[in-house]
Design a protein around this motif. Structure first.
Motif, short mmCIF file in Angstrom:
data_model
loop_
_atom_site.label_atom_id
_atom_site.label_comp_id
_atom_site.label_asym_id
_atom_site.label_seq_id
_atom_site.Cartn_x
_atom_site.Cartn_y
_atom_site.Cartn_z
N MET A 1 0.74 -1.43 0.01
CA MET A 1 0.14 0.20 -0.28
C MET A 1 1.69 1.65 0.38
N PHE A 2 1.67 1.20 1.28
CA PHE A 2 3.07 2.49 0.78
C PHE A 2 3.94 1.85 0.29
N ALA A 3 4.18 1.43 -0.32
CA ALA A 3 5.52 0.89 -1.75
C ALA A 3 5.53 1.52 -2.26
N SER A 4 6.22 2.23 -3.09
CA SER A 4 6.49 2.49 -4.53
C SER A 4 7.59 1.07 -5.23
N ASN A 5 7.54 1.12 -6.60
CA ASN A 5 7.92 -0.13 -7.29
C ASN A 5 9.19 -0.09 -7.30
N THR A 6 9.94 0.80 -7.05
CA THR A 6 11.85 0.70 -6.79
C THR A 6 11.88 1.80 -5.39
N LEU A 7 13.41 1.40 -4.99
CA LEU A 7 13.88 2.02 -4.03
C LEU A 7 13.80 3.52 -4.55
N SER A 8 14.92 3.52 -5.23
CA SER A 8 15.52 4.85 -6.36
C SER A 8 14.14 6.04 -5.97
N GLU A 9 13.22 5.14 -6.88
CA GLU A 9 12.29 5.89 -7.21
C GLU A 9 10.84 6.46 -5.73
N PHE A 58 10.38 1.56 4.29
CA PHE A 58 10.47 0.27 5.31
C PHE A 58 10.01 -0.97 4.07
N GLU A 59 8.68 -1.16 3.53
CA GLU A 59 7.77 -1.39 2.75
C GLU A 59 8.71 -1.99 1.08
N THR A 60 9.29 -0.81 0.78
CA THR A 60 9.61 -0.94 -0.39
C THR A 60 10.87 -1.51 -0.03
N ALA A 61 11.73 -0.98 1.03
CA ALA A 61 12.64 -1.86 0.91
C ALA A 61 12.68 -3.93 1.03
N ARG A 62 11.48 -4.23 2.19
CA ARG A 62 11.32 -4.94 2.16
C ARG A 62 10.66 -5.87 0.45
N GLN A 63 9.75 -5.14 -0.04
CA GLN A 63 9.44 -5.79 -1.62
C GLN A 63 10.82 -6.24 -1.90
N GLN A 64 11.76 -5.95 -2.52
CA GLN A 64 13.18 -5.32 -3.22
C GLN A 64 13.35 -6.69 -2.00
N TRP A 65 14.09 -6.81 -1.43
CA TRP A 65 14.52 -7.80 -0.07
C TRP A 65 14.14 -9.04 -0.98
N ARG A 66 12.48 -9.28 -0.65
CA ARG A 66 11.72 -10.60 -1.22
C ARG A 66 11.82 -11.00 -3.22
#
Length: 73
Positions: A1-9, A58-66
């Protein structure tokens, strides 16, 4: 919900939000309506409050990690 597609974005949106917030505070005394308009842009950049942006970071970083874990399998 809060996360973006990429960490840089997500970090770019945060940088834009912080810069716009600084601008809004700098012009608040001389141009209060311009400061209010800039404040609205800050909310758009952060997609809400700064805490919402931080949760999204934090949610974006977690998605990237997964995603990397799935690709490594």
């Amino acid at each position: 919900m809060f996360a973006s597609n990429t960490l840089s974005e997500h970090i770019l949106r945060g940088a834009i939000g912080i810069a716009t917030l600084g601008y809004a505070l700098a012009i608040a005394e001389t141009h209060p309506w311009g400061s209010l308009a800039s404040g609205m842009l800050v909310l758009l950049a952060f997609r809400g409050c700064p805490i919402c942006w931080t949760i999204g970071l934090f949610e974006t970083a977690r998605q990237q990690w997964r995603r990397r874990q799935v690709l490594d399998r």
